[in-house]
Design a protein around this motif. Structure first.
Motif, PDB file in Angstrom:
ATOM      1  N   MET A 121      31.755  40.203  34.719  1.00  0.00           N
ATOM      2  CA  MET A 121      32.116  41.437  35.245  1.00  0.00           C
ATOM      3  C   MET A 121      32.678  42.057  33.759  1.00  0.00           C
ATOM      4  O   MET A 121      32.784  43.252  33.626  1.00  0.00           O
ATOM      5  CB  MET A 121      33.280  41.059  35.987  1.00  0.00           C
ATOM      6  N   GLU A 122      33.319  41.452  32.990  1.00  0.00           N
ATOM      7  CA  GLU A 122      34.289  41.865  32.005  1.00  0.00           C
ATOM      8  C   GLU A 122      34.103  40.864  30.879  1.00  0.00           C
ATOM      9  O   GLU A 122      33.943  39.467  31.236  1.00  0.00           O
ATOM     10  CB  GLU A 122      35.742  41.801  32.601  1.00  0.00           C
ATOM     11  N   GLU A 123      34.074  41.403  29.550  1.00  0.00           N
ATOM     12  CA  GLU A 123      33.799  40.471  28.461  1.00  0.00           C
ATOM     13  C   GLU A 123      34.523  41.133  27.312  1.00  0.00           C
ATOM     14  O   GLU A 123      34.827  42.548  27.163  1.00  0.00           O
ATOM     15  CB  GLU A 123      32.286  40.646  28.068  1.00  0.00           C
ATOM     16  N   SER A 124      35.096  40.398  26.395  1.00  0.00           N
ATOM     17  CA  SER A 124      35.878  40.620  25.359  1.00  0.00           C
ATOM     18  C   SER A 124      35.292  39.979  24.374  1.00  0.00           C
ATOM     19  O   SER A 124      34.678  38.839  24.458  1.00  0.00           O
ATOM     20  CB  SER A 124      37.383  40.443  25.566  1.00  0.00           C
ATOM     21  N   GLY A 125      35.769  40.211  22.986  1.00  0.00           N
ATOM     22  CA  GLY A 125      35.586  39.386  21.735  1.00  0.00           C
ATOM     23  C   GLY A 125      34.440  40.053  20.842  1.00  0.00           C
ATOM     24  O   GLY A 125      33.393  40.402  20.733  1.00  0.00           O
TER      25      GLY A 125
ATOM     26  N   VAL B 262      35.903  36.262  25.757  1.00  0.00           N
ATOM     27  CA  VAL B 262      36.253  35.833  27.182  1.00  0.00           C
ATOM     28  C   VAL B 262      35.377  36.575  27.926  1.00  0.00           C
ATOM     29  O   VAL B 262      35.197  37.804  27.970  1.00  0.00           O
ATOM     30  CB  VAL B 262      37.736  36.025  27.540  1.00  0.00           C
ATOM     31  N   ARG B 263      34.778  35.499  28.960  1.00  0.00           N
ATOM     32  CA  ARG B 263      33.839  36.285  30.061  1.00  0.00           C
ATOM     33  C   ARG B 263      34.612  35.774  31.367  1.00  0.00           C
ATOM     34  O   ARG B 263      34.922  34.743  31.526  1.00  0.00           O
ATOM     35  CB  ARG B 263      32.552  35.573  29.812  1.00  0.00           C
ATOM     36  N   ILE B 264      34.762  37.040  32.019  1.00  0.00           N
ATOM     37  CA  ILE B 264      35.214  37.147  33.403  1.00  0.00           C
ATOM     38  C   ILE B 264      33.937  36.959  34.481  1.00  0.00           C
ATOM     39  O   ILE B 264      33.164  37.918  34.460  1.00  0.00           O
ATOM     40  CB  ILE B 264      36.019  38.007  33.781  1.00  0.00           C
ATOM     41  N   VAL B 265      33.521  35.944  35.283  1.00  0.00           N
ATOM     42  CA  VAL B 265      32.364  35.857  36.164  1.00  0.00           C
ATOM     43  C   VAL B 265      32.674  36.276  37.391  1.00  0.00           C
ATOM     44  O   VAL B 265      33.834  35.632  37.967  1.00  0.00           O
ATOM     45  CB  VAL B 265      31.827  34.312  36.080  1.00  0.00           C
ATOM     46  N   GLU B 266      32.068  37.156  38.149  1.00  0.00           N
ATOM     47  CA  GLU B 266      32.045  37.448  39.390  1.00  0.00           C
ATOM     48  C   GLU B 266      31.607  36.434  40.572  1.00  0.00           C
ATOM     49  O   GLU B 266      30.847  35.504  40.108  1.00  0.00           O
ATOM     50  CB  GLU B 266      30.906  38.571  39.767  1.00  0.00           C
TER      51      GLU B 266
ATOM     52  N   GLY C 118      46.912  37.589  36.442  1.00  0.00           N
ATOM     53  CA  GLY C 118      47.720  37.836  35.294  1.00  0.00           C
ATOM     54  C   GLY C 118      46.983  36.965  34.054  1.00  0.00           C
ATOM     55  O   GLY C 118      46.963  37.199  32.909  1.00  0.00           O
ATOM     56  N   VAL C 119      46.590  35.800  34.534  1.00  0.00           N
ATOM     57  CA  VAL C 119      45.900  34.931  33.548  1.00  0.00           C
ATOM     58  C   VAL C 119      44.755  35.522  33.020  1.00  0.00           C
ATOM     59  O   VAL C 119      44.507  35.625  31.698  1.00  0.00           O
ATOM     60  CB  VAL C 119      45.668  33.422  34.046  1.00  0.00           C
ATOM     61  N   ARG C 120      43.811  36.037  33.642  1.00  0.00           N
ATOM     62  CA  ARG C 120      42.695  36.613  33.060  1.00  0.00           C
ATOM     63  C   ARG C 120      43.001  37.819  32.317  1.00  0.00           C
ATOM     64  O   ARG C 120      42.314  37.777  31.181  1.00  0.00           O
ATOM     65  CB  ARG C 120      41.735  37.303  34.487  1.00  0.00           C
ATOM     66  N   ARG C 121      43.916  38.715  32.716  1.00  0.00           N
ATOM     67  CA  ARG C 121      44.297  39.882  31.926  1.00  0.00           C
ATOM     68  C   ARG C 121      44.873  39.392  30.604  1.00  0.00           C
ATOM     69  O   ARG C 121      44.528  39.925  29.723  1.00  0.00           O
ATOM     70  CB  ARG C 121      45.348  40.579  32.609  1.00  0.00           C
ATOM     71  N   LYS C 122      45.831  38.509  30.706  1.00  0.00           N
ATOM     72  CA  LYS C 122      46.302  38.044  29.342  1.00  0.00           C
ATOM     73  C   LYS C 122      45.336  37.300  28.422  1.00  0.00           C
ATOM     74  O   LYS C 122      45.630  37.326  27.227  1.00  0.00           O
ATOM     75  CB  LYS C 122      47.285  36.997  29.614  1.00  0.00           C
ATOM     76  N   LEU C 123      44.289  36.541  29.010  1.00  0.00           N
ATOM     77  CA  LEU C 123      43.096  35.958  28.352  1.00  0.00           C
ATOM     78  C   LEU C 123      42.394  36.830  27.550  1.00  0.00           C
ATOM     79  O   LEU C 123      42.088  36.767  26.231  1.00  0.00           O
ATOM     80  CB  LEU C 123      42.351  35.179  29.094  1.00  0.00           C
ATOM     81  N   LEU C 124      42.055  38.042  28.023  1.00  0.00           N
ATOM     82  CA  LEU C 124      41.329  39.233  27.535  1.00  0.00           C
ATOM     83  C   LEU C 124      42.146  39.889  26.507  1.00  0.00           C
ATOM     84  O   LEU C 124      41.474  40.263  25.492  1.00  0.00           O
ATOM     85  CB  LEU C 124      40.970  40.387  28.716  1.00  0.00           C
TER      86      LEU C 124
ATOM     87  N   ILE D  68      33.647  30.517  23.143  1.00  0.00           N
ATOM     88  CA  ILE D  68      33.675  31.606  24.500  1.00  0.00           C
ATOM     89  C   ILE D  68      34.508  30.793  25.319  1.00  0.00           C
ATOM     90  O   ILE D  68      34.600  29.655  25.577  1.00  0.00           O
ATOM     91  CB  ILE D  68      32.268  31.734  25.110  1.00  0.00           C
ATOM     92  N   ILE D  69      35.576  31.587  25.935  1.00  0.00           N
ATOM     93  CA  ILE D  69      36.339  31.091  27.270  1.00  0.00           C
ATOM     94  C   ILE D  69      35.566  31.805  28.466  1.00  0.00           C
ATOM     95  O   ILE D  69      35.624  33.094  28.795  1.00  0.00           O
ATOM     96  CB  ILE D  69      37.720  31.472  27.080  1.00  0.00           C
ATOM     97  N   VAL D  70      35.316  30.836  29.495  1.00  0.00           N
ATOM     98  CA  VAL D  70      34.799  31.529  30.924  1.00  0.00           C
ATOM     99  C   VAL D  70      35.693  31.352  31.936  1.00  0.00           C
ATOM    100  O   VAL D  70      36.116  30.002  32.060  1.00  0.00           O
ATOM    101  CB  VAL D  70      33.541  30.770  31.023  1.00  0.00           C
TER     102      VAL D  70
END
Length: 147
Positions: free
Chosen positions: A143-147, A132-136, A119-125, A104-106
């Motif tokens: 907030m957002e999760e992929s994978g 990939v977990r985006i933390v509020e 842009g980094v977050r978007r590209k990681l996703l 997992i990438i956080v």
């Protein structure tokens, strides 16, 4: 299970993401890898120029960001590995995730360099085959999760 990778920039959002990453690593009993990337789009490699001090400052700041997370995790029974690197943040994060075989990438929802970090977050996703977990920033919710 593979290790957790936290990408940090020292922002409050990154601190919230760090809390989540530490919890994840502790709950799963895996190592936590922490990386802070000196963005070469903003800072060139150190050279004899007016940008030299800014680059040195950015590298020092990156090391402090990583050390802060290592200290946050000191009370937990997990192995923490910190690193700083220079390059394009999303590329370096993805390369490092491959090196350590992160499960997992956080990352935080925003960063100190917001114009680049979104842009980094978007590209990681978009580009990572890992979760990939985006933390509020407030409350530390995912907030957002992929994978």
């Amino acid at each position: 299970m593979g290790p957790i990778l936290l990408a940090t920039d020292g922002s409050e959002y990154a601190r919230q993401a760090a809390k989540r990453a530490i919890e994840l690593a502790t709950d799963r009993g895996v190592a936590l890898h922490v990386i802070c990337v000196v963005d070469q789009r903003r800072f060139d490699d150190t050279a004899l120029s007016s940008a030299e001090l800014a680059t040195i400052y950015a590298a020092d700041h990156a090391a402090i960001c990583v050390e802060e997370i290592v200290e946050m995790a000191a009370t937990e029974d997990i192995r923490v590995v910190g690193d700083t690197r220079h390059g394009s943040p999303h590329d370096v994060i993805l390369e490092y995730a491959d090196e350590v075989d992160a499960e997992i990438i956080v990352v935080g929802e925003h960063g100190n360099h917001t114009e680049h970090f979104s842009g980094v977050r978007r590209k990681l996703l978009e580009e990572s085959d890992r979760e990939v977990r985006i933390v509020e920033g407030t409350g530390g919710k995912i907030m957002e999760e992929s994978g």
